[in-house]
Write an enzyme that holds these catalytic residues in place. Structure first.
Site, PDB file in Angstrom:
ATOM      1  N   GLY A 130       0.799  -1.215   0.000  1.00 53.18           N
ATOM      2  CA  GLY A 130       0.000   0.000   0.000  1.00 53.18           C
ATOM      3  C   GLY A 130       0.831   1.262   0.000  1.00 53.18           C
ATOM      4  O   GLY A 130       0.423   2.293  -0.540  1.00 53.18           O
ATOM      5  N   GLU A 252      18.436 -18.045   3.187  1.00 49.72           N
ATOM      6  CA  GLU A 252      18.732 -19.426   2.797  1.00 49.72           C
ATOM      7  C   GLU A 252      19.229 -20.267   3.961  1.00 49.72           C
ATOM      8  O   GLU A 252      19.155 -21.496   3.930  1.00 49.72           O
ATOM      9  CB  GLU A 252      19.767 -19.417   1.669  1.00 49.72           C
ATOM     10  CG  GLU A 252      19.253 -18.774   0.383  1.00 49.72           C
ATOM     11  CD  GLU A 252      20.326 -18.688  -0.689  1.00 49.72           C
ATOM     12  OE1 GLU A 252      21.521 -18.815  -0.333  1.00 49.72           O
ATOM     13  OE2 GLU A 252      19.966 -18.493  -1.863  1.00 49.72           O
TER      14      GLU A 252
END
Length: 574
Positions: A130, A252
């Site tokens: 937004g 990761e």
């Protein structure tokens, strides 16, 4: 005719005020419709606008011109070149880390390069929300990859929007914690405000949950670090207010990072934090006091509830509450407790379920006193040490059960009440024992059916189906019970309007229409199948049936009005 008395100036002023309010509402609706038409690519007939709305035409045309200029500037900056350009070609390649499409511009005879934005080269779009758009970018001067967030509304942003955007950067930069993404720079380029932060090569928790099942210990490890980051923010007086899986990145190596302080507030600014009637955040992860828009005495407790809601989703792979619209979710957040995680997955350890449910208590005083205390309990779980277990009273347990399963508790109370009445009537009046056995059997079937439908209703994809089938089952069972009852049966008919009224608590117009219809069908079947004083009076049957229909229509009208107000004020808060 009675004399109404002379008209005063105050009466004229009241009528003028009401007229102005009506005009303001009409203007807002007209403007919203025109913006929606422009977004769909439709052309606005300005001559017709000037003819039909001469008072507003000039202001609206100026606003639409500004709106078109803004979109033109943004499109020119970020959209890929047209294929008609003989000196440019559009290439796309699959990004091996995220699987998203990476768009870049390659000029004729030159190697591929990204879009230039000030001292940065935008490599790809990561996300948009937004407030702004986030890109993976290369900082040319320092030769490092960063995440760059650009405010979408740029020069047309209000002071409040600019303040919120800058505060997000300031709040993130002020908190030093290894699990909060650091801010590097705040600046402006091409008339657009931006800030840069460390780039996390990974995915958000929302995507991770959709992709695979997260084991309980892994979930506890992730949330322990996030809770520690939130505790650090709270110690520095910053309340996040929009904690949810999509605002937590995991790299990761499995390390979580808290992002997006766009709705954060300084704790000392109580007036901004506790603005009555203002609902900020994401409904499914919002604390009840935050969802109701009431004054918040302890703002930090809202983040604690959200931490519990995120942990809930990691354990169960579904949000604590879900519904067809945000309004339905808000109703559940305010009035109901979620199903316990072990109801959805028996493999979840009880201690971890206890931590999750304590963080999500409706009463802020019953939650953890701080994010640090929640983090310590998560650490105790990971170390196989006993967690802190507050002892709830019997009254607390009953209240929690009622909030968690209001439909089931209501059914159990009603079924057992009728069962007691049937047994008492058998003992006092010594009625037909065979008929009494049928009634008791039917009540037990109703009890078992209610337990079955309750279990189905906690399954995300089965909730709506379970509620509709449950309503039909209730009406069918109750109609059969009236059929087996001894005449006169008039007092038992109070159950139908009670069922219709209860259906209104779901705030779904179609559901009320469905329950009203099946109740009317049940009553009509009784009228043609039983011999009773009530069936001898056709006028009575017509009046009663009309009353059911009127009750249903009144509820439908009320629900549509409430939903309309919710949608209107919801757009105002966006």
């Amino acid at each position: 005719m009675p004399d109404e008395g002379p008209k005063t100036d105050s009466d004229d002023e009241d009528r003028e005020d009401e007229h102005r309010e009506d005009e303001d509402v009409a203007f807002q609706r007209l403007l919203a419709d025109l913006i929606a038409a422009v977004e769909r690519g439709e052309r606005v007939d300005r001559d017709a606008l000037d003819r039909d709305y001469p008072r507003y035409a000039k202001s609206i045309c100026e606003f639409l011109d500004d709106h078109e200029r803004l979109h033109g500037a943004v499109d020119e900056l970020f959209e890929p070149p047209s294929e008609e350009d003989p000196y440019a070609t559009l290439h796309s390649s699959e990004d091996h880390r995220s699987g998203s499409r990476v768009w870049s511009l390659a000029r004729f005879g030159e190697t591929e390069f990204p879009i230039s934005f000030g001292d940065y080269s935008l490599l790809r779009e990561i996300d948009r929300g937004g407030m702004g758009i986030v890109f993976e970018a290369l900082h040319c001067s320092l030769n490092r990859v960063v995440a760059l967030k650009i405010m979408r509304t740029a020069g047309l942003a209000s002071e409040e929007e600019l303040r919120r955007f800058r505060f997000e950067a300031e709040a993130s930069a002020a908190i030093k914690h290894p699990n909060i993404v650091p801010i590097f720079e705040v600046g402006e380029a091409h008339g657009l405000v931006y800030f840069t932060m460390a780039f996390v090569d990974g995915e958000d928790l929302s995507s991770l949950v959709r992709r695979r099942q997260i084991q309980p210990r892994e979930a506890a490890k992730i949330m322990s670090k996030v809770a520690d980051a939130v505790a650090t923010a709270h110690r520095q007086g910053v309340i996040h207010r929009d904690l949810k899986p999509s605002n937590i990145l995991v790299d990761e190596k499995g390390e979580p990072y808290l992002i997006d302080f766009g709705l954060a507030k300084q704790e000392e600014s109580r007036d901004a934090l506790t603005c009555a009637g203002q609902i900020l955040g994401t409904p499914a992860y919002m604390a009840p006091e935050q969802a109701s828009g009431k004054c918040i005495q302890n703002p930090a407790s809202c983040d604690l509830y959200s931490l519990g809601a995120v942990l809930y989703e990691l354990l169960t792979r579904q949000a604590p509450f879900h519904g067809p619209t945000p309004f339905d979710v808000l109703l559940q957040v305010v009035d109901r407790d979620p199903a316990r995680p072990r109801q959805l997955c028996k493999q979840i350890p009880r201690d971890l379920e206890t931590i999750c449910m304590r963080a999500m208590e409706k009463d802020p005083a019953q939650r953890y006193p701080s994010a640090e205390q929640m983090q310590l309990d998560l650490q105790r779980f990971l170390l196989n040490e006993p967690i802190l277990r507050p002892r709830p009273t019997l009254s607390d347990r009953m209240q929690m059960w009622w909030r968690r399963e209001p439909i089931l508790v209501s059914h159990l109370c009603g079924i057992f009440s009728v069962l007691l009445v049937v047994i008492a009537a058998q003992l006092i009046r010594e009625t037909d024992s065979q008929n009494t056995k049928l009634k008791v059997t039917l009540l037990l079937v109703w009890l078992v059916g209610s337990l079955l439908f309750q279990r189905l209703s906690v399954v995300n994809r089965m909730t709506d189906v379970a509620h509709w089938l449950w309503a039909a089952f209730d009406v069918a069972t109750y109609t059969t019970l009236i059929y087996w009852a001894d005449p006169p049966r008039g007092l038992l008919l109070v159950g139908y309007p009670m069922m219709i009224t209860a259906s209104g608590l779901f705030y779904r117009a179609r559901f009320v229409v469905f329950v009203t219809s099946v109740c009317a069908i049940g009553f009509l079947l009784l009228c043609v199948s039983v011999e009773d004083p009530m069936t001898l009076r056709t006028d009575f049957c017509v009046i009663y049936l009309s009353g059911l229909v009127v009750l249903g229509l009144c509820l439908v009208s009320m629900i549509r009005r409430v939903r309309g107000l919710s949608d209107y004020f919801g757009r105002g808060n966006e």
